[in-house]
Design a protein around this motif. Structure first.
Motif, PDB file in Angstrom:
ATOM      1  N   ARG C 119     -16.284  22.238  13.587  1.00 13.67           N
ATOM      2  CA  ARG C 119     -17.350  21.374  14.067  1.00 13.67           C
ATOM      3  C   ARG C 119     -16.942  20.656  15.349  1.00 13.67           C
ATOM      4  N   ASN C 120     -15.764  20.146  15.346  1.00 14.25           N
ATOM      5  CA  ASN C 120     -15.310  19.420  16.532  1.00 14.25           C
ATOM      6  C   ASN C 120     -15.230  20.317  17.755  1.00 14.25           C
ATOM      7  N   SER C 121     -14.622  21.483  17.565  1.00 16.58           N
ATOM      8  CA  SER C 121     -14.445  22.319  18.746  1.00 16.58           C
ATOM      9  C   SER C 121     -15.785  22.863  19.228  1.00 16.58           C
ATOM     10  N   ARG C 122     -16.657  23.152  18.267  1.00 15.59           N
ATOM     11  CA  ARG C 122     -17.974  23.651  18.664  1.00 15.59           C
ATOM     12  C   ARG C 122     -18.771  22.551  19.375  1.00 15.59           C
ATOM     13  N   THR C 123     -18.716  21.348  18.856  1.00 14.89           N
ATOM     14  CA  THR C 123     -19.422  20.243  19.513  1.00 14.89           C
ATOM     15  C   THR C 123     -18.914  20.091  20.942  1.00 14.89           C
ATOM     16  N   ALA C 124     -17.613  20.134  21.097  1.00 16.85           N
ATOM     17  CA  ALA C 124     -17.021  20.010  22.433  1.00 16.85           C
ATOM     18  C   ALA C 124     -17.543  21.110  23.354  1.00 16.85           C
ATOM     19  N   VAL C 127     -21.066  20.315  24.381  1.00 12.02           N
ATOM     20  CA  VAL C 127     -21.038  19.253  25.398  1.00 12.02           C
ATOM     21  C   VAL C 127     -20.671  19.852  26.747  1.00 12.02           C
ATOM     22  N   ARG C 128     -19.671  20.705  26.722  1.00  8.55           N
ATOM     23  CA  ARG C 128     -19.254  21.352  27.971  1.00  8.55           C
ATOM     24  C   ARG C 128     -20.412  22.159  28.581  1.00  8.55           C
ATOM     25  N   PHE C 129     -21.152  22.841  27.709  1.00  3.26           N
ATOM     26  CA  PHE C 129     -22.308  23.608  28.187  1.00  3.26           C
ATOM     27  C   PHE C 129     -23.309  22.699  28.877  1.00  3.26           C
ATOM     28  N   PHE C 130     -23.606  21.547  28.246  1.00  6.43           N
ATOM     29  CA  PHE C 130     -24.605  20.658  28.865  1.00  6.43           C
ATOM     30  C   PHE C 130     -24.082  20.061  30.165  1.00  6.43           C
TER      31      PHE C 130
END
Lengths: 224, 224, 224, 224
Positions: C119-124, C127-130
């Motif tokens: 979850r953490n790495s995917r959220t990151a 965020v990077r995508f946005f």
DNA sequence: AATGAATGAGGCTTCATTCAT
DNA sequence: GATGAATGAAGCCTCATTCAT
């Protein structure tokens, strides 16, 4: 409410439920519910389930004792019809008892003793009745020393189980079915009846209008 | 162990316990214990208690089907004795079933249908047998159109309930009691039997040495 | 059958049943039945029920890993649509897992660790995508230091639970419902999107013809 | 003990256990133990497990009904904060229900109907609240006909699942986490709030001292 | 690889019965 | 007389799991 009334209510409800579902499938709970009283109250009046069965049995025996005295003093075909009708009605009213006889008696030795005694004395009374019939010339003496006793035994088993036999077919019990049961008893004794007796049978069949038969035909409508 | 063996063991134990105590008083637990298997294993072989009763019933019907074919082709007194002996033994072996008939059938409509069908077809076969007896001159035609059917009905009720009647007295079942039951059937038909038939009855009584009676006399000693 | 095949079959059946009824209501028995194999065989391939859930989880993570790499390298509206579609489909395919997340993770601490990390790495990554979207001029920077992270969090919770939300209404899942879920995500980000992006959204809506959506619309017809 | 007290105790214990482990992993046994009463007594008060869940649901709906009336009559930022706080607390208190929603509703169609009705009418009420906010000049009208409804939907899904989201991370629930959930809701609506409203938010943050939040912070220490 | 028989723990529920009020 | 709360034993059944074959 008076103790007697509640007790009577409980017994009445219990008999109805036992007849419909068998003792094992009827819980004290369900009896209490059918009576509209609490479980606690039920156990105030009857220590336990077994004692309800005991009381029902006592009541049945009391009915027997009230009805069945000195049958042999009136040795007529008409009286015979009444005798068997009474017997069949009694069995119908307490049919759960007859169905579960073996288990109930095995489970309660006191009950067993009184029942055996009842059966023996009642059988003897019926034999006495038939002997009076023979003396009165309504019936012929069957050949063989044991024959009369055997026929009475057969008629006993027949009475006890006719209602069961009918119920298995899913038929409702009615004055008609009671009359059919009695007809089988007649069929059993027919070879030994005199011409006069046979004529009388045709003139005085079991009456649909007799009080106990009315009770029988109304009973399915009871609420409990 | 093979499925068949375990299932047979369960059914055997269940029949014995049901006969002794009635289906309601025998828990699946107790059956498992009697078999020496776990509760879980019992439910592996039979989904539930009802399905055990079903299987017992199926087994009984199979025994019936195996034994009762073409009885009317051998219209002799000896065959009549065998017929009733077989019937009484079957009822003895599955007596719990006959006792609880009403409740069991009320509870399971499929069972009810097959049982009704069995009873009707079997009754018809017995009537056919007696007609053959009459044709063979062993028995006289009872007067009245319905008479033979009525006598067969009486004999049926008698057979179904003789064992019950005896058990209430607390007697052990034995070749002797089976013979006494048959004797009652004879008593029922006696007025219609010819001289020859009556003689034969005295010469060929129900034999204590027949295989199924042996089984009966041994059965009370079973362990489960 | 090859080990791999049987294992795959078990997992497929288990996922379907879990999705339909929840892990607790699905017994290993039922899974075996759905696969057409024996209970014994199921336990040959999977030590216990928990290990089936573990394997399903591993498979899900593998799918994730396969699909979700370097999303931030293609910062377009179209790619955003694909990203969320993929995510929603994954959640649909393993929806039982998302529903029971808390209980499952509480019960299995290893699973919990890997899930948190995912979850953490995917959220990151999102965020990077946005951030890349912002850099590319497709989106405006939300005010406040935490704002972008918050929006991504909201979109995450939205994605995770949209399918649940829909299912409660009893709606079948379909390409249409997936599209509606994505529409909510767009609604969330709308205030920050540039005119160009908004136009593009209208020109390139989520396509009903994309491969994974086809899978979704077919899935209800599966047999196990 | 009075019926009400025992029932309340059972429900309280059940809610706690369900929240901790999920309905499927909590046996009636365990509930009884947690209450310090016998299994029998538990079933005296609740016919079965399902009826416990039903009662919990009824209690939740009653709390909802008590709290959520005429929210749209007080269209202020402060009231909005209170609204969401109440909602988040309710969900926290009955979080097992929200987690298992799909399975529970699928299993009980009556429950499904009432829940759908609740959700629809509550959503409508919240939309009404936001329209009042706009009328009061606290918020700007989002563009697009469906936009407000969509935002409310998002906030609903957010509220329903925020607690779940947090729990997966293993965080204890606290006034702080409730406040963080509300902060996300604010983040969602921020682009539409007026300057004045935004200022107000900074001056009147969700108060740690409000009564329901106190309850939340104490709850983890309960015994059952 | 696969099967089918077996186990034992534990779940849900019913029930007769007791007892304070 | 009557009630309602409570108990504990027992009943039926499900299930994950093991093991010999």
């Amino acid at each position: 409410m008076a103790t007697r009334e509640t007790q009577a209510l409980i017994i009445e409800s219990a008999v109805n439920l036992f007849n419909q579902h068998g003792t094992a499938r009827v819980s004290t709970n369900r009896i209490a519910q059918a009576c509209g009283i609490s479980k606690g109250n039920l156990h105030y009046h009857f220590r336990n389930k077994e004692s309800i069965v005991q009381s029902i049995y006592d009541q049945m025996i009391m009915e027997v004792r009230r009805n069945w005295r000195d049958d042999h003093l009136d040795p007529t075909i008409q009286h015979m019809a009444e005798m068997y009708e009474r017997q069949l009605m009694l069995i119908w009213n307490y049919r759960f008892f007859y169905r579960e006889l073996v288990a109930l008696l095995r489970h309660d030795s006191q009950l067993k003793a009184t029942f055996s005694e009842y059966r023996n004395s009642r059988t003897a009374e019926i034999v006495r009745f038939f002997k009076a019939l023979i003396t009165a010339g309504v019936m012929r003496q069957p050949e063989g020393a044991q024959s009369l006793e055997s026929l009475v035994r057969i008629s006993w088993i027949l009475s006890d189980n006719w209602i069961n036999y009918i119920e298995v077919d899913g038929h409702e019990i009615s004055p008609q079915t009671i009359r059919e049961g009695y007809a089988l008893v007649i069929e059993l004794f027919r070879p030994y009846l005199t011409e006069a007796a046979l004529l009388e049978i045709q003139h005085y069949p079991l009456q649909a209008g007799s009080p106990s038969l009315k009770a029988a035909s109304e009973q399915p409508g009871r609420k409990c």
